[in-house]
Design a protein around this motif. Structure first.
Motif, mmCIF file in Angstrom:
data_model
loop_
_atom_site.group_PDB
_atom_site.id
_atom_site.type_symbol
_atom_site.label_atom_id
_atom_site.label_comp_id
_atom_site.label_asym_id
_atom_site.label_seq_id
_atom_site.Cartn_x
_atom_site.Cartn_y
_atom_site.Cartn_z
ATOM 1 N N THR A 5 -13.720 49.192 -14.009
ATOM 2 C CA THR A 5 -13.850 50.613 -14.273
ATOM 3 C C THR A 5 -12.854 50.990 -15.361
ATOM 4 N N PRO A 6 -13.186 51.963 -16.200
ATOM 5 C CA PRO A 6 -12.224 52.396 -17.203
ATOM 6 C C PRO A 6 -11.032 53.130 -16.575
ATOM 7 N N ASP A 7 -11.186 53.564 -15.350
ATOM 8 C CA ASP A 7 -10.111 54.261 -14.646
ATOM 9 C C ASP A 7 -9.321 53.242 -13.822
ATOM 10 N N PRO A 8 -8.023 53.082 -14.099
ATOM 11 C CA PRO A 8 -7.228 52.112 -13.359
ATOM 12 C C PRO A 8 -6.816 52.584 -11.966
ATOM 13 N N LEU A 9 -7.244 53.772 -11.560
ATOM 14 C CA LEU A 9 -6.809 54.328 -10.279
ATOM 15 C C LEU A 9 -7.122 53.440 -9.078
ATOM 16 N N PRO A 10 -8.323 52.885 -8.918
ATOM 17 C CA PRO A 10 -8.576 52.056 -7.722
ATOM 18 C C PRO A 10 -7.587 50.897 -7.581
ATOM 19 N N ARG A 11 -7.288 50.231 -8.669
ATOM 20 C CA ARG A 11 -6.352 49.109 -8.605
ATOM 21 C C ARG A 11 -4.928 49.589 -8.336
ATOM 22 N N LEU A 12 -4.543 50.724 -8.935
ATOM 23 C CA LEU A 12 -3.220 51.296 -8.687
ATOM 24 C C LEU A 12 -3.080 51.682 -7.213
ATOM 25 N N LEU A 13 -4.118 52.270 -6.620
ATOM 26 C CA LEU A 13 -4.073 52.654 -5.205
ATOM 27 C C LEU A 13 -3.862 51.430 -4.315
ATOM 28 N N THR A 14 -4.554 50.346 -4.614
ATOM 29 C CA THR A 14 -4.407 49.111 -3.842
ATOM 30 C C THR A 14 -2.956 48.629 -3.874
ATOM 31 N N GLN A 15 -2.343 48.691 -5.041
ATOM 32 C CA GLN A 15 -0.963 48.227 -5.182
ATOM 33 C C GLN A 15 0.033 49.192 -4.538
ATOM 34 N N LEU A 16 -0.239 50.495 -4.606
ATOM 35 C CA LEU A 16 0.639 51.477 -3.954
ATOM 36 C C LEU A 16 0.648 51.269 -2.446
ATOM 37 N N ILE A 17 -0.528 51.082 -1.856
ATOM 38 C CA ILE A 17 -0.629 50.874 -0.410
ATOM 39 C C ILE A 17 0.085 49.591 -0.011
ATOM 40 N N ALA A 18 -0.061 48.553 -0.809
ATOM 41 C CA ALA A 18 0.634 47.295 -0.507
ATOM 42 C C ALA A 18 2.147 47.501 -0.556
ATOM 43 N N ARG A 19 2.624 48.318 -1.483
ATOM 44 C CA ARG A 19 4.070 48.576 -1.598
ATOM 45 C C ARG A 19 4.582 49.423 -0.436
ATOM 46 N N VAL A 20 3.784 50.408 0.016
ATOM 47 C CA VAL A 20 4.187 51.277 1.129
ATOM 48 C C VAL A 20 4.162 50.501 2.443
ATOM 49 N N ALA A 30 4.692 61.980 10.938
ATOM 50 C CA ALA A 30 4.149 61.325 9.739
ATOM 51 C C ALA A 30 4.850 61.860 8.498
ATOM 52 N N LEU A 31 4.936 61.019 7.507
ATOM 53 C CA LEU A 31 5.563 61.382 6.246
ATOM 54 C C LEU A 31 4.469 61.514 5.200
ATOM 55 N N TRP A 32 4.512 62.570 4.409
ATOM 56 C CA TRP A 32 3.550 62.797 3.339
ATOM 57 C C TRP A 32 4.296 62.679 2.019
ATOM 58 N N MET A 33 3.777 61.870 1.113
ATOM 59 C CA MET A 33 4.429 61.650 -0.173
ATOM 60 C C MET A 33 3.406 61.897 -1.286
ATOM 61 N N GLU A 34 3.766 62.785 -2.203
ATOM 62 C CA GLU A 34 2.890 63.057 -3.347
ATOM 63 C C GLU A 34 3.483 62.416 -4.591
ATOM 64 N N LEU A 35 2.654 61.661 -5.300
ATOM 65 C CA LEU A 35 3.066 60.948 -6.510
ATOM 66 C C LEU A 35 2.282 61.453 -7.707
ATOM 67 N N SER A 36 2.892 61.353 -8.872
ATOM 68 C CA SER A 36 2.194 61.560 -10.142
ATOM 69 C C SER A 36 2.403 60.308 -10.977
ATOM 70 N N ALA A 37 1.354 59.881 -11.661
ATOM 71 C CA ALA A 37 1.460 58.696 -12.506
ATOM 72 C C ALA A 37 0.671 58.933 -13.797
ATOM 73 N N LEU A 38 1.162 58.334 -14.863
ATOM 74 C CA LEU A 38 0.464 58.360 -16.141
ATOM 75 C C LEU A 38 0.208 56.914 -16.534
ATOM 76 N N THR A 39 -1.087 56.579 -16.701
ATOM 77 C CA THR A 39 -1.440 55.245 -17.163
ATOM 78 C C THR A 39 -1.976 55.373 -18.586
ATOM 79 N N ILE A 40 -1.604 54.416 -19.416
ATOM 80 C CA ILE A 40 -1.987 54.420 -20.830
ATOM 81 C C ILE A 40 -2.841 53.179 -21.091
ATOM 82 N N GLU A 41 -3.891 53.354 -21.893
ATOM 83 C CA GLU A 41 -4.714 52.206 -22.276
ATOM 84 C C GLU A 41 -3.897 51.301 -23.181
ATOM 85 N N ASP A 42 -3.908 50.042 -22.851
ATOM 86 C CA ASP A 42 -3.170 49.034 -23.617
ATOM 87 C C ASP A 42 -4.124 48.390 -24.613
ATOM 88 N N TRP A 43 -3.919 48.650 -25.874
ATOM 89 C CA TRP A 43 -4.813 48.130 -26.910
ATOM 90 C C TRP A 43 -4.447 46.729 -27.194
#
Length: 124
Positions: free
Chosen positions: A23-38, A111-124
């Motif tokens: 997908t052109p949107d890296p969000l699904p892969r980023l979510l997988t890695q965030l959950i693994a880190r948490v 439960a703990l709620w955490m809100e994140l902001s991220a900026l991903t840039i296309e790597d040419w």
């Protein structure tokens, strides 16, 4: 808006995720890695992604709400936050230019709620 429950049996390995998530949107892969880190138990409650561009770069701006459960939620959140800006995220054709924790709050049930902001840039 996206919600994601992450059963551990259906986790995509980092080695195979590039082929599994095309997908052109890296969000699904980023979510997988965030959950693994948490760690478990945790839940992506909300995740949004929108196009972003500057004069020289293009990418996506993401806002993610994660619920962290368990008696060790506060300790896991602290470990997650430690060195967050220096993490080398694996996102094919993208890189994380900025990632921050915008807010952390605790619910009456612990439960703990955490809100994140991220900026991903296309790597040419």
């Amino acid at each position: 808006m996206t919600s994601m429950r992450h059963p551990r049996t259906a986790t995509i390995s980092v080695e195979n995720a590039e082929n599994a998530i095309r997908t052109p949107d890296p969000l699904p892969r980023l979510l997988t890695q965030l959950i693994a880190r948490v760690g478990d138990p945790s839940l992506i409650v909300r995740a949004t992604s929108r196009a972003w561009a500057s004069a020289l770069f293009q990418g996506r701006r993401h806002v993610i709400l994660i619920q962290i459960g368990g008696s060790d939620a506060l300790a896991r959140q602290a470990r997650f936050a430690d060195g967050l800006a220096e993490v080398d995220w694996s996102l094919p054709r993208h890189f994380v230019a900025d990632i921050v924790i915008d807010d952390v709050s605790r619910t009456p049930d612990g439960a703990l709620w955490m809100e994140l902001s991220a900026l991903t840039i296309e790597d040419w």
